[in-house]
Design a protein around this motif. Structure first.
Motif, short mmCIF file in Angstrom:
data_model
loop_
_atom_site.label_atom_id
_atom_site.label_comp_id
_atom_site.label_asym_id
_atom_site.label_seq_id
_atom_site.Cartn_x
_atom_site.Cartn_y
_atom_site.Cartn_z
N LEU A 166 42.74 87.95 39.43
CA LEU A 166 42.02 86.86 40.08
C LEU A 166 40.53 87.17 39.99
N THR A 167 39.84 86.43 39.18
CA THR A 167 38.40 86.65 38.99
C THR A 167 37.57 85.48 39.50
N ILE A 168 38.25 84.47 40.04
CA ILE A 168 37.54 83.28 40.51
C ILE A 168 37.97 82.99 41.94
N GLY A 169 37.00 82.79 42.81
CA GLY A 169 37.27 82.39 44.17
C GLY A 169 36.79 80.98 44.40
N GLY A 170 35.96 80.81 45.41
CA GLY A 170 35.43 79.49 45.70
C GLY A 170 34.13 79.62 46.47
N ASN A 171 33.85 78.67 47.31
CA ASN A 171 32.69 78.73 48.19
C ASN A 171 33.16 78.45 49.61
N PRO A 172 32.29 78.60 50.62
CA PRO A 172 32.78 78.48 52.00
C PRO A 172 33.52 77.19 52.30
N GLY A 173 33.10 76.09 51.73
CA GLY A 173 33.77 74.82 51.99
C GLY A 173 34.88 74.50 51.02
N ALA A 174 35.01 75.30 49.96
CA ALA A 174 35.99 74.99 48.92
C ALA A 174 36.62 76.28 48.41
N PRO A 175 37.43 76.92 49.22
CA PRO A 175 38.04 78.19 48.81
C PRO A 175 39.17 77.97 47.81
N THR A 176 39.64 79.08 47.26
CA THR A 176 40.86 79.08 46.44
C THR A 176 41.97 79.70 47.26
N ARG A 177 43.09 78.99 47.37
CA ARG A 177 44.21 79.47 48.18
C ARG A 177 45.46 79.57 47.32
N TRP A 178 46.16 80.70 47.48
CA TRP A 178 47.51 80.86 46.93
C TRP A 178 48.44 80.94 48.14
N GLU A 179 49.46 80.08 48.19
CA GLU A 179 50.29 80.05 49.38
C GLU A 179 51.73 79.72 49.05
N ALA A 180 52.63 80.14 49.93
CA ALA A 180 54.03 79.78 49.81
C ALA A 180 54.21 78.32 50.21
N ALA A 181 55.10 77.64 49.52
CA ALA A 181 55.47 76.29 49.94
C ALA A 181 56.14 76.36 51.32
N PRO A 182 56.10 75.30 52.10
CA PRO A 182 56.71 75.33 53.43
C PRO A 182 58.16 75.83 53.37
N GLY A 183 58.46 76.86 54.16
CA GLY A 183 59.80 77.41 54.20
C GLY A 183 60.18 78.32 53.06
N ALA A 184 59.29 78.47 52.08
CA ALA A 184 59.61 79.27 50.90
C ALA A 184 59.18 80.72 51.09
N LYS A 185 59.82 81.62 50.35
CA LYS A 185 59.48 83.04 50.36
C LYS A 185 59.35 83.53 48.92
N PRO A 186 58.30 83.10 48.25
CA PRO A 186 58.14 83.49 46.84
C PRO A 186 57.83 84.97 46.68
#
Length: 649
Positions: free
Chosen positions: A65-85
């Motif tokens: 991961l070499t790219i993030g975002g800015n305070p108002g526009a972050p980059t998020r990686w997240e599990a789908a609701p109820g998921a456990k990836p």
């Protein structure tokens, strides 16, 4: 308001799809990274969310991961609701056949890459649970009989490459060069492989030199050890990788069935790397990872090395952040990893690790290394570490400042629970202003290594505070199982409102340091002693005030504490009690003689009246004599991880 760019990922997705909805999900995190880069080029201010569906994602190389975002526009990686990836650095092993090996039901699979030396692993995960290689002895340890090359004048810093073993402890095992000798000495272990073995002379020659003398700590005896990866010792629930044949043998447990089993072995050394560029002043910023499991990676011990130093400090992280700022790892799991779980390097700032579970770790949990400042580890559970590199630490902070280690549950490690600082003297350091509060640390050491503690500190540490923690059940192999251990040069630390009990050695031990404030703590049930100071110096080492010391065995003071003058230590307004009725001796002195030297003005010997100290209930009644010496009762109800509501309050 910035636009939101959403990428959906699912194991059964298609990397040729757009990924913009669950119905058009892509298949791999690698493809998601490409889409993120393309989005950032065209829409640098867009918020980005990568949503991972349930399932396991097997990587072919670490995620970078070499790219993030800015305070108002972050980059998020997240599990789908109820998921456990699960993002996995491992590979599934298939093609098992069921046979009998030495009368035991066995699953056998071909691993061709092992035969040519391209894939040698020391972990196996069966149906989500760790399985271990066979070892001898099955419980406890062997002890070296003699060291032909020992130079006792070299103290502990010179290693050996051969030793004489006792009786029939060792023999010419199957694939002898694949058998590992794990020798325990002082505060580290040495891992070595057998080069040759002479059964007539009972002499084993190792492929590399140990990191220290193979002696039993500072005593004159020889070290204990065990051997691992011994085919002849296979038992149900264990496995053996035959490198010469390229064959994996697993003896399943009684309820395991081949047709429903999932068998995974680690393949990659690292799973995720967040990497900014320090030389270009370009950190990865405003990145969040939530609800994802990282698993199945292993870091191999390089050729010629037998260990990686105190606290396994050179072992990398399966998840590693380098020059990152404002990064959040929230409610993630890190498990079945053959290294540290998470490592921060290269001036990481304002990284928050919250609500995470780190378990079944090859080394420690989290390492925050030099110049990584203002980071937080909170509400995490870190457990069952040191499975390969025994001296890994639950949370380790090097020469770094302003870090907060709070509300964590750290347990079942073979070395220290928390370690802060990395200088062994009084020189100016950078480990200042660190906060260690409301942590529950227990079952540390477990008789595996020596010279360790529930928390271990080093060097000048102005502004560092250790408060409102609970440390208990600290058991070293040899010397040095302490709850709070201020080692060489530890100075200017506030230690306040901690409950510490059941230790093999002293509950509190200072090697040497200055101006440490030990205030309003409960110290209980050290097996050998309760309080210890190794080195007396010309300055004030500790101020010990308004503490309760309760014990029923061992001594009150260890090492030279009883010889200290009032210029070297300050004791006042403390309460002491020995529950077995024996006289409390202050070193060689009675309480009256100790006070005549100017110590412990305002202190008393009296039963504090704990509710049930044998069951670790140290609640005080309102009329406890502790109140008369100025002790201020504190609660331990807020110690350890908090629920979501309290975390968000």
């Amino acid at each position: 308001m910035s636009d939101e760019f959403v990428v959906h990922v699912a194991p059964d997705g298609d990397d040729r799809a757009s990924g913009r909805s669950a119905a058009t999900a892509i298949a791999t995190p690698a493809r998601a990274l490409t889409l993120i880069r393309n989005c950032r080029k065209g829409s640098p201010d867009a918020s980005i969310r990568v949503v991972l569906a349930d399932g396991t994602y097997f990587l072919t190389s670490p995620m970078r991961l070499t790219i993030g975002g800015n305070p108002g526009a972050p980059t998020r990686w997240e599990a789908a609701p109820g998921a456990k990836p699960v993002i996995s650095g491992g590979r599934r092993i298939d093609g098992f056949v069921e046979r009998f090996v030495d009368g035991e039901r066995a699953w056998i699979a071909s691993v061709p890459e092992a035969k040519v030396g391209r894939w040698r692993f020391t972990q196996l995960i069966v149906n989500g649970e760790a399985r271990f290689r066979p070892r001898l002895p099955r419980e406890g340890y062997y002890r070296i009989e003699a060291l032909p090359d020992l130079d006792e004048a070299c103290f502990y810093r010179t290693g050996q490459y051969r030793f004489t073993y006792r009786g029939a402890d060792l023999r010419s095992f199957h694939n002898l060069p694949d058998v590992e000798v794990v020798a325990l000495s002082f505060w580290t272990e040495s891992r070595m492989w057998i080069r040759s073995l002479d059964e007539a002379q009972r002499l084993v020659v190792l492929d590399r030199e140990s990191n220290k003398n193979l002696t039993d700590d500072h005593e004159s005896g020889f070290a204990e050890y065990y051997v691992e990866n011994v085919r002849e010792a296979l038992a149900p629930g264990e496995w053996y990788l035959d490198g010469a044949e390229g064959t994996l043998i697993y003896l399943p447990l009684a309820d395991e069935r081949l047709e429903t089993a999932t068998v995974i072995a680690p393949y990659l050394e690292q799973v995720l790397i967040g990497e900014g560029y320090r030389d270009r002043h370009a950190p990865v910023r405003h990145l969040e990872i939530r609800g994802i499991t990282f698993a199945h990676a292993e870091w191999p011990l390089p050729a010629g090395d037998c260990d990686f130093g105190q606290s396994a400090y050179r072992v990398p992280g399966a998840v590693e952040l380098r020059h990152c700022e404002d990064v959040r790892l929230i409610d993630c799991t890190f498990e079945h990893l053959g290294s540290y779980g998470i490592v921060l390097l290269d001036a990481c700032r304002d990284v928050r690790i919250e609500g995470c579970h780190l378990r079944e770790l090859g080394a420690g949990g989290i390492r925050i290394w030099h110049d990584c400042n203002r980071n937080t580890v909170t509400d995490c559970e870190i457990a069952y570490g040191g499975r390969r590199f025994h001296c890994g630490v639950g949370v380790m902070v090097g020469q770094a400042c302003g870090n907060r280690i709070v509300h964590n549950h750290i347990h079942h490690l073979y070395y220290s629970g928390i370690s802060v600082g990395w200088l062994w003297n009084y020189s100016d350091g950078r480990a200042y202003g660190n906060v260690i509060e409301y942590n529950h640390v227990h079952d540390i050491g477990q008789g595996r290594l020596s010279d360790m503690g529930g928390i271990y500190t080093l060097g000048v540490s102005g502004g560092t505070r250790i408060r409102h923690n609970v440390f208990h059940d600290i058991c070293s192999r040899g010397y040095g199982g302490w709850a709070i251990y201020t080692d060489e040069g530890s100075s200017d630390i506030l230690i306040e409102n901690n409950l510490s009990y059941r230790t093999k050695s002293a509950v509190f031990h200072q090697h040497y340091g200055r101006n440490n404030q030990i205030v309003n703590n409960i110290w209980a049930c050290g097996e050998m002693e309760q309080l210890a100071l190794t080195r007396l110096e010309a300055h004030r080492s500790i101020a010990f005030e308004r503490n309760i010391v309760y014990f029923d065995s061992g001594r009150l003071f260890g090492y030279d504490l009883g010889k200290a003058t009032v210029e070297q230590v300050s004791f006042a307004n403390n309460l002491y009690y020995r529950a077995d009725g024996e006289e409390i001796r202050f070193g060689e002195l009675s309480f009256e003689a100790w006070r005549e030297k100017g110590h412990d003005r305002g202190s008393r010997i009296a039963d504090p009246g704990f509710a049930d100290p044998q069951q670790a209930d140290f609640t005080l009644s309102p009329d406890s004599p502790a109140m008369e010496v100025g002790f201020r009762p504190f609660s331990t109800r807020e110690v350890g991880p908090r629920d979501q509501a309290k975390r968000n309050a």
